[in-house]
Motif scaffolding. Sequence first.
Motif, short mmCIF file in Angstrom:
data_model
loop_
_atom_site.label_atom_id
_atom_site.label_comp_id
_atom_site.label_asym_id
_atom_site.label_seq_id
_atom_site.Cartn_x
_atom_site.Cartn_y
_atom_site.Cartn_z
N HIS A 1 -15.15 5.14 7.20
CA HIS A 1 -14.94 5.11 5.75
C HIS A 1 -15.39 5.88 4.08
O HIS A 1 -14.39 6.50 3.33
N PRO B 1 -5.86 6.55 4.16
CA PRO B 1 -6.39 4.80 4.05
C PRO B 1 -6.35 5.15 5.75
O PRO B 1 -6.41 6.07 6.76
N ILE C 1 -11.53 -0.78 5.40
CA ILE C 1 -10.20 -0.49 5.87
C ILE C 1 -9.50 -0.74 4.69
O ILE C 1 -9.57 -1.88 4.18
N GLU C 2 -7.89 0.29 5.14
CA GLU C 2 -6.93 -0.30 4.18
C GLU C 2 -6.51 -1.33 5.33
O GLU C 2 -5.24 -1.60 4.30
N LEU C 3 -6.34 -0.93 6.49
CA LEU C 3 -5.16 -1.92 6.88
C LEU C 3 -5.59 -1.67 8.19
O LEU C 3 -6.33 -1.76 8.86
N TYR D 1 -3.26 8.85 7.79
CA TYR D 1 -3.74 7.96 7.32
C TYR D 1 -4.71 8.19 9.06
O TYR D 1 -4.35 9.60 9.59
N LEU E 1 1.00 5.37 0.63
CA LEU E 1 0.34 6.34 1.24
C LEU E 1 0.28 7.69 0.22
O LEU E 1 1.54 7.64 -0.46
N GLY F 1 -11.67 7.79 0.10
CA GLY F 1 -10.48 7.19 -0.62
C GLY F 1 -9.14 8.19 -0.22
O GLY F 1 -8.61 8.23 -1.19
N ARG G 1 -0.58 -5.34 4.68
CA ARG G 1 -1.83 -4.52 4.79
C ARG G 1 -1.11 -3.93 6.31
O ARG G 1 -2.64 -3.94 7.14
N LEU H 1 0.79 -1.30 0.25
CA LEU H 1 -0.40 0.07 -0.43
C LEU H 1 1.05 1.28 -0.32
O LEU H 1 1.59 1.19 1.05
#
Length: 377
Positions: free
Chosen positions: A284, A292, A314-316, A257, A14, A289, A23, A12
Amino acid sequence: MNEKFKPLFDPLTLPNGAKLKNRFTLAPLTHVSSHEDGTVSNEELEHMALRSKDVGLAITAASFVTDIGKAFPGEPSVAHDSDVEGMTRLAKEMKKNGAKAVVQIHHGGAQGLPEFTPNGDVAAPSPVDMESFGYPEHHARELTHDEIEATIHDFGEATRRAIEAGFDGVELHGANHYLLHQFVSPYYNRRDDQWGEDRLLFPRRVIDEVVDVVQKYADDDFIIGYRLSPEEAEKPGITMEITETLVNMLLERPIDYIHVSLWNMNSTTREGKYQGEKRLKTIHDWINGRVPLIGIGQVYDAERALEAINSGDIELVALGRGILLDAEFISKLAAGKEDEIDVTFDPEREDLHQLPPKLWEQFNKGFYRVPRKDDKQ
């Protein structure tokens, strides 16, 4: 590796260009293992190296930016230039296997503990009595305007020290009823001056101070994160509507983030406009978008981690007590041995979990709620 778990190992990037190898995030976990003055101990170095080795993003335990903000025993310090030497060693250990290492900068506010603060002094946005970290109830006085301004500077100085020590970023701890959280909260912040009329003023000023320091001293890929608690039980407390204004303010600034502190990733909003909606999904959606989102909450096995990522909310995914109880959580998953992940605390095996002695004792006493082999909760 089982093919279905591959999304957890996708890299990913940032917003600032920093690249994370997967992740997984090491959550900022209290380890009560720094020296009494907050300097880095050998036990802490070993603990953080072990828990950082497989994650993409590794966050230190909450680290106080000023002595009056110390909120638990064995808390790390980023309050003094003399801390930089130990911080440098810590950054090196956390980064040596490819993780991005981030310092969580923190002030306990009302949760500062008189046992550990100079002259037993504890200060908060407004006067309040409270218990914290298992210690007896104590009183927190109101911060003066000048002290608030000094504290903003303290967050900036802590960021400078993190940069000098070789860390890849900082995370501002705006969650869990600590000082940044307290200023946002109508329960903790009952002031009638500028700091109470605009409850986002303090976190806004702190973030802007941190950004200024980063722009002055750090490379472009230095990470700035913010952790928040979306609701609180106190009345009148933080609501999701208040959190929405906070998130919008954060998104106006160059952060990389947002990290949501939750006991359960599937928890829903208590009341108000967003009642019944899943908190992480709602946040979210607000972010849309732009940065993250990190989620945490009872990730004790590989399926739960995968579910969290596949949800699209979530992204992480942050690992907390799961990676404390099984430091090989991620490596077992990568090797296709997810069935061997074991996050059940065994009080008969002090060697099993590879925890620093003081932290193991916290688990043994039942201070943290986790699965246990003796069913003691």
